[in-house]
Design a protein around this motif. Structure first.
Motif, PDB file in Angstrom:
ATOM      1  N   ALA A  79       0.840  -1.207   0.000  1.00 47.98           N
ATOM      2  CA  ALA A  79       0.000   0.000   0.000  1.00 47.98           C
ATOM      3  C   ALA A  79       0.871   1.252   0.000  1.00 47.98           C
ATOM      4  O   ALA A  79       0.551   2.234  -0.698  1.00 47.98           O
ATOM      5  CB  ALA A  79      -0.932  -0.005   1.209  1.00 47.98           C
ATOM      6  N   ILE A  80       1.967   1.234   0.725  1.00 47.57           N
ATOM      7  CA  ILE A  80       2.878   2.385   0.749  1.00 47.57           C
ATOM      8  C   ILE A  80       3.525   2.577  -0.617  1.00 47.57           C
ATOM      9  O   ILE A  80       3.614   3.699  -1.125  1.00 47.57           O
ATOM     10  CB  ILE A  80       3.931   2.208   1.856  1.00 47.57           C
ATOM     11  CG1 ILE A  80       3.261   2.311   3.230  1.00 47.57           C
ATOM     12  CG2 ILE A  80       5.057   3.231   1.724  1.00 47.57           C
ATOM     13  CD1 ILE A  80       4.138   1.928   4.392  1.00 47.57           C
ATOM     14  N   ILE A  81       3.954   1.495  -1.237  1.00 46.76           N
ATOM     15  CA  ILE A  81       4.550   1.586  -2.580  1.00 46.76           C
ATOM     16  C   ILE A  81       3.538   2.140  -3.578  1.00 46.76           C
ATOM     17  O   ILE A  81       3.866   2.988  -4.413  1.00 46.76           O
ATOM     18  CB  ILE A  81       5.074   0.213  -3.041  1.00 46.76           C
ATOM     19  CG1 ILE A  81       6.308  -0.177  -2.255  1.00 46.76           C
ATOM     20  CG2 ILE A  81       5.394   0.214  -4.529  1.00 46.76           C
ATOM     21  CD1 ILE A  81       6.808  -1.566  -2.555  1.00 46.76           C
ATOM     22  N   LEU A  82       2.305   1.679  -3.501  1.00 49.21           N
ATOM     23  CA  LEU A  82       1.265   2.163  -4.408  1.00 49.21           C
ATOM     24  C   LEU A  82       1.002   3.654  -4.203  1.00 49.21           C
ATOM     25  O   LEU A  82       0.855   4.403  -5.176  1.00 49.21           O
ATOM     26  CB  LEU A  82      -0.011   1.354  -4.210  1.00 49.21           C
ATOM     27  CG  LEU A  82      -1.087   1.484  -5.270  1.00 49.21           C
ATOM     28  CD1 LEU A  82      -0.564   1.018  -6.620  1.00 49.21           C
ATOM     29  CD2 LEU A  82      -2.305   0.668  -4.881  1.00 49.21           C
ATOM     30  N   LEU A  83       0.978   4.110  -2.964  1.00 52.34           N
ATOM     31  CA  LEU A  83       0.790   5.531  -2.688  1.00 52.34           C
ATOM     32  C   LEU A  83       1.975   6.367  -3.173  1.00 52.34           C
ATOM     33  O   LEU A  83       1.792   7.467  -3.704  1.00 52.34           O
ATOM     34  CB  LEU A  83       0.558   5.758  -1.195  1.00 52.34           C
ATOM     35  CG  LEU A  83      -0.791   5.290  -0.668  1.00 52.34           C
ATOM     36  CD1 LEU A  83      -0.838   5.415   0.852  1.00 52.34           C
ATOM     37  CD2 LEU A  83      -1.915   6.069  -1.310  1.00 52.34           C
ATOM     38  N   VAL A  84       3.178   5.850  -3.008  1.00 52.49           N
ATOM     39  CA  VAL A  84       4.366   6.570  -3.494  1.00 52.49           C
ATOM     40  C   VAL A  84       4.327   6.686  -5.014  1.00 52.49           C
ATOM     41  O   VAL A  84       4.649   7.739  -5.577  1.00 52.49           O
ATOM     42  CB  VAL A  84       5.657   5.874  -3.009  1.00 52.49           C
ATOM     43  CG1 VAL A  84       6.878   6.392  -3.739  1.00 52.49           C
ATOM     44  CG2 VAL A  84       5.823   6.058  -1.514  1.00 52.49           C
ATOM     45  N   CYS A  85       3.918   5.634  -5.701  1.00 52.19           N
ATOM     46  CA  CYS A  85       3.797   5.701  -7.162  1.00 52.19           C
ATOM     47  C   CYS A  85       2.695   6.664  -7.585  1.00 52.19           C
ATOM     48  O   CYS A  85       2.795   7.303  -8.622  1.00 52.19           O
ATOM     49  CB  CYS A  85       3.544   4.317  -7.736  1.00 52.19           C
ATOM     50  SG  CYS A  85       4.995   3.275  -7.686  1.00 52.19           S
ATOM     51  N   ALA A  86       1.650   6.771  -6.785  1.00 58.53           N
ATOM     52  CA  ALA A  86       0.572   7.718  -7.101  1.00 58.53           C
ATOM     53  C   ALA A  86       1.036   9.160  -6.938  1.00 58.53           C
ATOM     54  O   ALA A  86       0.426  10.070  -7.512  1.00 58.53           O
ATOM     55  CB  ALA A  86      -0.641   7.448  -6.220  1.00 58.53           C
ATOM     56  N   LEU A  87       2.121   9.389  -6.210  1.00 61.00           N
ATOM     57  CA  LEU A  87       2.671  10.747  -6.096  1.00 61.00           C
ATOM     58  C   LEU A  87       3.181  11.258  -7.437  1.00 61.00           C
ATOM     59  O   LEU A  87       3.318  12.465  -7.622  1.00 61.00           O
ATOM     60  CB  LEU A  87       3.790  10.786  -5.063  1.00 61.00           C
ATOM     61  CG  LEU A  87       3.373  10.651  -3.607  1.00 61.00           C
ATOM     62  CD1 LEU A  87       4.605  10.601  -2.708  1.00 61.00           C
ATOM     63  CD2 LEU A  87       2.463  11.790  -3.199  1.00 61.00           C
ATOM     64  N   SER A  88       3.462  10.349  -8.367  1.00 61.99           N
ATOM     65  CA  SER A  88       3.919  10.786  -9.689  1.00 61.99           C
ATOM     66  C   SER A  88       2.815  11.518 -10.449  1.00 61.99           C
ATOM     67  O   SER A  88       3.083  12.151 -11.467  1.00 61.99           O
ATOM     68  CB  SER A  88       4.416   9.595 -10.507  1.00 61.99           C
ATOM     69  OG  SER A  88       3.343   8.753 -10.860  1.00 61.99           O
ATOM     70  N   TRP A  89       1.581  11.454  -9.970  1.00 61.61           N
ATOM     71  CA  TRP A  89       0.485  12.184 -10.613  1.00 61.61           C
ATOM     72  C   TRP A  89       0.576  13.678 -10.336  1.00 61.61           C
ATOM     73  O   TRP A  89      -0.030  14.470 -11.050  1.00 61.61           O
ATOM     74  CB  TRP A  89      -0.856  11.654 -10.144  1.00 61.61           C
ATOM     75  CG  TRP A  89      -1.126  10.240 -10.537  1.00 61.61           C
ATOM     76  CD1 TRP A  89      -0.322   9.411 -11.269  1.00 61.61           C
ATOM     77  CD2 TRP A  89      -2.276   9.481 -10.213  1.00 61.61           C
ATOM     78  NE1 TRP A  89      -0.909   8.187 -11.411  1.00 61.61           N
ATOM     79  CE2 TRP A  89      -2.105   8.203 -10.773  1.00 61.61           C
ATOM     80  CE3 TRP A  89      -3.437   9.759  -9.510  1.00 61.61           C
ATOM     81  CZ2 TRP A  89      -3.055   7.204 -10.645  1.00 61.61           C
ATOM     82  CZ3 TRP A  89      -4.383   8.762  -9.386  1.00 61.61           C
ATOM     83  CH2 TRP A  89      -4.193   7.503  -9.949  1.00 61.61           C
ATOM     84  N   GLN A  90       1.297  14.060  -9.309  1.00 59.47           N
ATOM     85  CA  GLN A  90       1.529  15.477  -9.027  1.00 59.47           C
ATOM     86  C   GLN A  90       2.538  15.972 -10.059  1.00 59.47           C
ATOM     87  O   GLN A  90       3.590  15.362 -10.260  1.00 59.47           O
ATOM     88  CB  GLN A  90       2.055  15.640  -7.589  1.00 59.47           C
ATOM     89  CG  GLN A  90       1.991  17.015  -7.035  1.00 59.47           C
ATOM     90  CD  GLN A  90       3.231  17.828  -7.327  1.00 59.47           C
ATOM     91  OE1 GLN A  90       4.296  17.310  -7.585  1.00 59.47           O
ATOM     92  NE2 GLN A  90       3.063  19.134  -7.291  1.00 59.47           N
ATOM     93  N   ASP A  91       2.235  17.073 -10.745  1.00 60.01           N
ATOM     94  CA  ASP A  91       3.001  17.499 -11.914  1.00 60.01           C
ATOM     95  C   ASP A  91       4.497  17.674 -11.653  1.00 60.01           C
ATOM     96  O   ASP A  91       5.319  17.130 -12.381  1.00 60.01           O
ATOM     97  CB  ASP A  91       2.416  18.792 -12.480  1.00 60.01           C
ATOM     98  CG  ASP A  91       1.095  18.561 -13.174  1.00 60.01           C
ATOM     99  OD1 ASP A  91       0.851  17.431 -13.616  1.00 60.01           O
ATOM    100  OD2 ASP A  91       0.304  19.516 -13.260  1.00 60.01           O
ATOM    101  N   GLU A  92       4.856  18.428 -10.645  1.00 59.94           N
ATOM    102  CA  GLU A  92       6.271  18.718 -10.396  1.00 59.94           C
ATOM    103  C   GLU A  92       7.049  17.451 -10.046  1.00 59.94           C
ATOM    104  O   GLU A  92       8.128  17.205 -10.577  1.00 59.94           O
ATOM    105  CB  GLU A  92       6.394  19.749  -9.263  1.00 59.94           C
ATOM    106  CG  GLU A  92       7.785  20.219  -8.999  1.00 59.94           C
ATOM    107  CD  GLU A  92       8.349  21.081 -10.103  1.00 59.94           C
ATOM    108  OE1 GLU A  92       9.585  21.117 -10.242  1.00 59.94           O
ATOM    109  OE2 GLU A  92       7.562  21.717 -10.829  1.00 59.94           O
TER     110      GLU A  92
END
Length: 145
Positions: free
Chosen positions: A77-90
């Motif tokens: 779940a932590i890995i999935l959330l970290v990968c979802a941070l790539s949706w933030q543009d910067e």
């Protein structure tokens, strides 16, 4: 039967993480630099498929059949959330630059022309190289030869 279940469930979980990362890269890196490759081509050409097969078996086995599977599920779940941070543009742009952007180089756009351009390779596609010019800051598409 455990091994087959572990393998197929592991593939689903591993590909979900990778797909989440690449969706973020598509929206914040490739769209920012106007790379006109299809998402499927970028995804298939960039994912190391030979690494995914053993990783998915091990991960599927760890997530379902080991005594410390709750810890592995939290880790997932932590890995999935970290990968979802790539949706933030910067942040997604920085991740994309880390993965795909090449060093400052000089390239010859055509073997017939006698000019060179200085800049960075943004992405090397199947038929084109996307090159960020350092003098204008624009991305140019150069046919691979």
């Amino acid at each position: 039967m455990k091994f087959i279940n572990a393998f197929f469930i592991g593939i689903l979980f591993v590909l979900a993480v990778i797909f989440t990362l690449f969706v973020g890269l598509k929206t914040s890196y490739f769209d920012y630099y106007k790379v006109s490759e299809y998402f499927n081509i970028i995804f298939v050409d960039s994912v190391p498929w030979l690494w995914i097969l053993p990783t998915s078996f091990v991960f599927g086995y760890l997530i379902f059949y080991t005594p410390f599977r709750k810890f592995i599920r939290i880790f997932y779940a932590i890995i999935l959330l970290v990968c979802a941070l790539s949706w933030q543009d910067e942040l997604g742009r920085k991740i994309g630059e880390f993965i795909f952007k090449g060093e400052l180089t000089t390239i010859k756009p055509s073997p017939d022309l006698n000019i060179t351009i200085k800049g960075n390779v943004i992405y090397t596609g199947r038929k084109q190289i996307y090159f960020l010019r350092s003098d204008t800051g624009k991305v140019v598409e150069i046919k691979r030869f």
